[in-house]
Design a protein around this motif. Structure first.
Motif, PDB file in Angstrom:
ATOM      1  N   THR A 107       0.974  -1.084   0.053  1.00 56.55           N
ATOM      2  CA  THR A 107      -0.002   0.065  -0.137  1.00 56.55           C
ATOM      3  C   THR A 107       1.001   1.211  -0.143  1.00 56.55           C
ATOM      4  O   THR A 107       1.696   1.394   0.740  1.00 56.55           O
ATOM      5  CB  THR A 107      -0.947  -0.220   1.279  1.00 56.55           C
ATOM      6  OG1 THR A 107      -1.755  -1.031   1.119  1.00 56.55           O
ATOM      7  CG2 THR A 107      -1.859   1.105   1.021  1.00 56.55           C
ATOM      8  N   TYR A 108       0.516   2.059  -0.933  1.00 62.19           N
ATOM      9  CA  TYR A 108       1.533   3.290  -0.920  1.00 62.19           C
ATOM     10  C   TYR A 108       0.719   4.555   0.036  1.00 62.19           C
ATOM     11  O   TYR A 108      -0.333   4.439  -0.090  1.00 62.19           O
ATOM     12  CB  TYR A 108       1.401   3.916  -2.420  1.00 62.19           C
ATOM     13  CG  TYR A 108       2.172   5.246  -2.847  1.00 62.19           C
ATOM     14  CD1 TYR A 108       3.713   5.170  -2.691  1.00 62.19           C
ATOM     15  CD2 TYR A 108       1.652   6.214  -2.887  1.00 62.19           C
ATOM     16  CE1 TYR A 108       4.297   6.466  -2.727  1.00 62.19           C
ATOM     17  CE2 TYR A 108       2.201   7.642  -3.159  1.00 62.19           C
ATOM     18  CZ  TYR A 108       3.491   7.618  -2.896  1.00 62.19           C
ATOM     19  OH  TYR A 108       4.403   8.650  -3.223  1.00 62.19           O
ATOM     20  N   VAL A 109       1.832   5.022   0.736  1.00 60.28           N
ATOM     21  CA  VAL A 109       1.257   5.975   1.592  1.00 60.28           C
ATOM     22  C   VAL A 109       1.669   7.431   0.972  1.00 60.28           C
ATOM     23  O   VAL A 109       2.674   7.869   0.773  1.00 60.28           O
ATOM     24  CB  VAL A 109       1.785   5.876   3.018  1.00 60.28           C
ATOM     25  CG1 VAL A 109       1.635   7.022   3.962  1.00 60.28           C
ATOM     26  CG2 VAL A 109       1.579   4.589   3.527  1.00 60.28           C
ATOM     27  N   ASN A 110       0.552   8.307   0.755  1.00 53.64           N
ATOM     28  CA  ASN A 110       0.846   9.583   0.227  1.00 53.64           C
ATOM     29  C   ASN A 110       1.670  10.322   0.928  1.00 53.64           C
ATOM     30  O   ASN A 110       1.666  10.594   2.297  1.00 53.64           O
ATOM     31  CB  ASN A 110      -0.463  10.215  -0.272  1.00 53.64           C
ATOM     32  CG  ASN A 110      -1.223   9.620  -1.309  1.00 53.64           C
ATOM     33  OD1 ASN A 110      -0.756   8.766  -1.987  1.00 53.64           O
ATOM     34  ND2 ASN A 110      -2.350   9.782  -1.289  1.00 53.64           N
ATOM     35  N   PRO A 111       2.847  11.157   0.439  1.00 58.52           N
ATOM     36  CA  PRO A 111       3.437  12.063   1.215  1.00 58.52           C
ATOM     37  C   PRO A 111       2.775  13.591   1.015  1.00 58.52           C
ATOM     38  O   PRO A 111       1.830  13.540   0.350  1.00 58.52           O
ATOM     39  CB  PRO A 111       4.819  12.486   0.345  1.00 58.52           C
ATOM     40  CG  PRO A 111       4.477  12.077  -1.125  1.00 58.52           C
ATOM     41  CD  PRO A 111       3.525  11.004  -0.956  1.00 58.52           C
ATOM     42  N   LYS A 112       3.051  14.014   2.037  1.00 64.54           N
ATOM     43  CA  LYS A 112       2.625  15.679   1.890  1.00 64.54           C
ATOM     44  C   LYS A 112       3.624  16.502   1.042  1.00 64.54           C
ATOM     45  O   LYS A 112       4.713  15.963   1.064  1.00 64.54           O
ATOM     46  CB  LYS A 112       2.350  16.313   3.208  1.00 64.54           C
ATOM     47  CG  LYS A 112       1.357  15.653   4.096  1.00 64.54           C
ATOM     48  CD  LYS A 112       0.092  15.975   3.886  1.00 64.54           C
ATOM     49  CE  LYS A 112      -1.203  15.710   4.559  1.00 64.54           C
ATOM     50  NZ  LYS A 112      -2.632  16.037   4.597  1.00 64.54           N
ATOM     51  N   LEU A 113       3.173  17.282   0.505  1.00 68.28           N
ATOM     52  CA  LEU A 113       3.930  18.440   0.195  1.00 68.28           C
ATOM     53  C   LEU A 113       3.836  19.706   0.568  1.00 68.28           C
ATOM     54  O   LEU A 113       2.790  20.294   0.428  1.00 68.28           O
ATOM     55  CB  LEU A 113       3.825  18.568  -1.598  1.00 68.28           C
ATOM     56  CG  LEU A 113       4.843  19.384  -2.387  1.00 68.28           C
ATOM     57  CD1 LEU A 113       5.058  18.716  -4.036  1.00 68.28           C
ATOM     58  CD2 LEU A 113       4.571  20.668  -2.679  1.00 68.28           C
ATOM     59  N   VAL A 114       5.015  20.290   0.918  1.00 68.00           N
ATOM     60  CA  VAL A 114       4.837  21.956   1.546  1.00 68.00           C
ATOM     61  C   VAL A 114       5.271  22.719   0.844  1.00 68.00           C
ATOM     62  O   VAL A 114       6.601  22.958   0.433  1.00 68.00           O
ATOM     63  CB  VAL A 114       5.437  21.722   3.057  1.00 68.00           C
ATOM     64  CG1 VAL A 114       5.437  22.902   3.757  1.00 68.00           C
ATOM     65  CG2 VAL A 114       5.065  20.466   3.696  1.00 68.00           C
ATOM     66  N   LEU A 115       4.658  23.867   0.587  1.00 69.21           N
ATOM     67  CA  LEU A 115       5.267  25.108  -0.245  1.00 69.21           C
ATOM     68  C   LEU A 115       5.404  26.273   0.817  1.00 69.21           C
ATOM     69  O   LEU A 115       4.818  26.320   1.868  1.00 69.21           O
ATOM     70  CB  LEU A 115       3.980  25.769  -0.997  1.00 69.21           C
ATOM     71  CG  LEU A 115       3.446  24.930  -2.186  1.00 69.21           C
ATOM     72  CD1 LEU A 115       2.328  25.582  -2.841  1.00 69.21           C
ATOM     73  CD2 LEU A 115       4.450  24.402  -3.174  1.00 69.21           C
ATOM     74  N   PHE A 116       6.586  26.565   0.898  1.00 67.75           N
ATOM     75  CA  PHE A 116       7.078  27.536   1.943  1.00 67.75           C
ATOM     76  C   PHE A 116       7.957  28.545   1.250  1.00 67.75           C
ATOM     77  O   PHE A 116       8.361  28.460  -0.085  1.00 67.75           O
ATOM     78  CB  PHE A 116       7.982  26.857   2.901  1.00 67.75           C
ATOM     79  CG  PHE A 116       9.410  26.549   2.627  1.00 67.75           C
ATOM     80  CD1 PHE A 116      10.624  27.166   2.892  1.00 67.75           C
ATOM     81  CD2 PHE A 116       9.553  25.088   1.636  1.00 67.75           C
ATOM     82  CE1 PHE A 116      11.897  26.614   2.620  1.00 67.75           C
ATOM     83  CE2 PHE A 116      10.592  24.942   1.376  1.00 67.75           C
ATOM     84  CZ  PHE A 116      11.879  25.731   1.881  1.00 67.75           C
ATOM     85  N   ARG A 117       8.398  29.684   1.717  1.00 67.03           N
ATOM     86  CA  ARG A 117       9.275  30.669   1.439  1.00 67.03           C
ATOM     87  C   ARG A 117      10.413  30.851   2.372  1.00 67.03           C
ATOM     88  O   ARG A 117      10.244  31.120   3.675  1.00 67.03           O
ATOM     89  CB  ARG A 117       8.537  32.054   1.295  1.00 67.03           C
ATOM     90  CG  ARG A 117       7.617  32.050   0.106  1.00 67.03           C
ATOM     91  CD  ARG A 117       7.318  33.595  -0.575  1.00 67.03           C
ATOM     92  NE  ARG A 117       6.304  33.605  -1.490  1.00 67.03           N
ATOM     93  CZ  ARG A 117       5.088  33.736  -1.595  1.00 67.03           C
ATOM     94  NH1 ARG A 117       4.450  33.777  -0.415  1.00 67.03           N
ATOM     95  NH2 ARG A 117       4.441  33.690  -2.669  1.00 67.03           N
ATOM     96  N   GLY A 118      11.779  30.837   2.035  1.00 67.57           N
ATOM     97  CA  GLY A 118      12.673  31.275   2.691  1.00 67.57           C
ATOM     98  C   GLY A 118      13.371  30.169   3.768  1.00 67.57           C
ATOM     99  O   GLY A 118      14.281  29.402   3.478  1.00 67.57           O
ATOM    100  N   ALA A 119      12.415  30.022   4.496  1.00 67.98           N
ATOM    101  CA  ALA A 119      12.878  29.002   5.612  1.00 67.98           C
ATOM    102  C   ALA A 119      11.735  28.179   6.352  1.00 67.98           C
ATOM    103  O   ALA A 119      10.662  29.025   6.434  1.00 67.98           O
ATOM    104  CB  ALA A 119      13.807  29.599   7.009  1.00 67.98           C
TER     105      ALA A 119
END
Length: 292
Positions: A107-119
Motif C-alpha cells: 500500500t502506497y502512503v501519500n507524502p505531503k508536499l509543503v510550499l514555503f518561502r525562505g525557511a
C-alpha cells in the motif's frame, strides 16, 4: 506537458505566509558553524538528499531532529498557477505509485508536499530555500520554495514544465525509497562509512531517485499521455545541469569525484532515462549496478 485534465492533490500544505523562525542549526544538542552549513548546502545542492542529513553527519549525530507539531495548513488559493501545477503533478505521482505498490502487494502512503518561502521548520530540523527542494523522511513531506523554479530556468538553464515536474518526481522518489526501507538501510550503512564511502552511497540514493522519477513518467504517460514532444529532453537537460561535475565547473572550481553526492550529469541522465524507458522499479537498482 499535458496536465489540463489531471486531478489536483489535496496533500499540499501552503505555508508560504508563515515565518520560518530560528536563527541557526542545532543538531544533536550542539550548534554547527556557518562553514558546516555551507558544506551541507553545497553537498545537497539543487535536488537532494536532505542537507540536514549531512549536517547530522558533520555533528556526529543522526540525520533527523525531533518532529515539530504544526497547525494544519490551508491548500494553495485558487488561481495560483504554479501551485496548481504542483498539485497536479503530485496527484499524478500519487496515482502512479499507488498502482505500482498495489501490483507489488503493498500500500502506497501519500507524502505531503509543503510550499514555503525562505525557511521552515520540518521534522528533520530547519529547512532553507537555499537547499533547493528536499524530502524529510521523519515527517514524510516534500518541501519546495517555488522560487526554485526561477533558479532552475534562469540560472541553471533548465526551463520547461516537465523539468519542473521532474523536480517533484525526484523528491517523491526519495519518499518511495523511505517506504521501501531503502533509506533506513542506507542511513545505517552511512553511519559506519568513511566520508568518501558515505558520498558514494549518497550518489546511489540520488541516482535511484532519478530513476524512480523516470518510472513515474513512463507509467503516467502510458496511462494518461502526459508527455508532449520535447518533454523528455527537458528532464534530460535538467539532469545534466545539476550533475555534480556540472555544478562544480559552474562554480569555477575543479571537478572532485570523491566529493560527489548526486552523480555526474551523464549518470543522472542515464538513470532517469533507464526509468523512463523501462518503467521498471527493479531496473533502478543503483546499489547492485556494477557501473553507475
Amino acid at each position: 506537458m499535458r496536465m489540463d485534465g489531471e486531478r489536483e492533490s489535496d496533500n499540499v500544505e501552503d505555508r508560504r505566509g508563515e515565518g520560518g523562525g530560528g536563527g541557526g542549526f542545532s543538531i544533536g544538542g550542539g550548534s554547527l558553524g556557518i562553514g558546516a552549513v555551507v558544506i551541507a548546502l553545497v553537498g545537497g545542492a539543487i535536488f537532494g538528499i536532505n542537507p540536514l542529513t549531512i549536517l547530522g553527519m558533520l555533528s556526529g549525530g543522526g540525520g533527523s531532529a525531533p518532529q515539530t507539531q504544526q497547525a494544519p495548513a490551508p491548500l494553495p488559493p485558487a488561481g495560483d498557477k504554479e501551485a496548481t501545477f504542483v498539485r497536479k503533478v503530485l496527484g499524478d505521482t500519487e496515482d502512479t505509485w499507488a498502482q505500482l505498490f498495489k501490483q507489488g502487494g503493498a500500500t502506497y502512503v501519500n507524502p505531503k508536499l509543503v510550499l514555503f518561502r525562505g525557511a521552515i521548520r520540518t521534522g528533520c530540523g530547519q529547512g532553507q530555500a537555499a537547499m533547493g527542494p528536499f524530502y524529510c523522511p521523519a515527517d514524510q513531506k516534500v518541501y519546495i520554495d517555488l522560487d526554485f523554479y526561477d533558479t532552475l530556468k534562469n540560472q541553471l538553464g533548465a526551463p520547461g514544465d516537465f523539468a519542473q515536474a521532474y523536480v517533484i518526481a525526484h523528491e517523491v522518489g526519495h519518499h518511495v525509497q523511505n517506504l521501501l526501507g531503502i533509506a533506513d538501510k542506507v542511513d545505517q550503512m552511512r553511519s559506519r562509512a568513511s566520508p568518501a564511502q558515505a558520498n558514494a552511497l549518497s550518489v546511489k540514493v540520488e541516482l535511484q531517485a532519478d530513476c524512480f522519477a523516470g518510472v513515474w513518467a513512463n507509467h503516467a504517460n502510458e496511462a494518461r499521455q502526459i508527455l508532449e514532444q520535447g518533454d523528455a529532453e527537458q528532464a534530460m537537460n535538467a539532469a545534466a545541469k545539476i550533475g555534480d561535475d556540472a555544478l562544480q565547473k559552474s562554480r569555477g572550481g575543479a571537478v572532485v569525484p570523491e566529493s560527489f553526492t548526486h552523480g555526474t550529469s551523464a549518470q543522472r541522465q542515464h538513470w532517469f532515462s533507464t526509468g523512463l524507458k523501462t518503467g521498471s522499479v527493479k531496473a533502478c537498482d543503483t546499489f547492485g549496478a556494477g557501473n553507475l
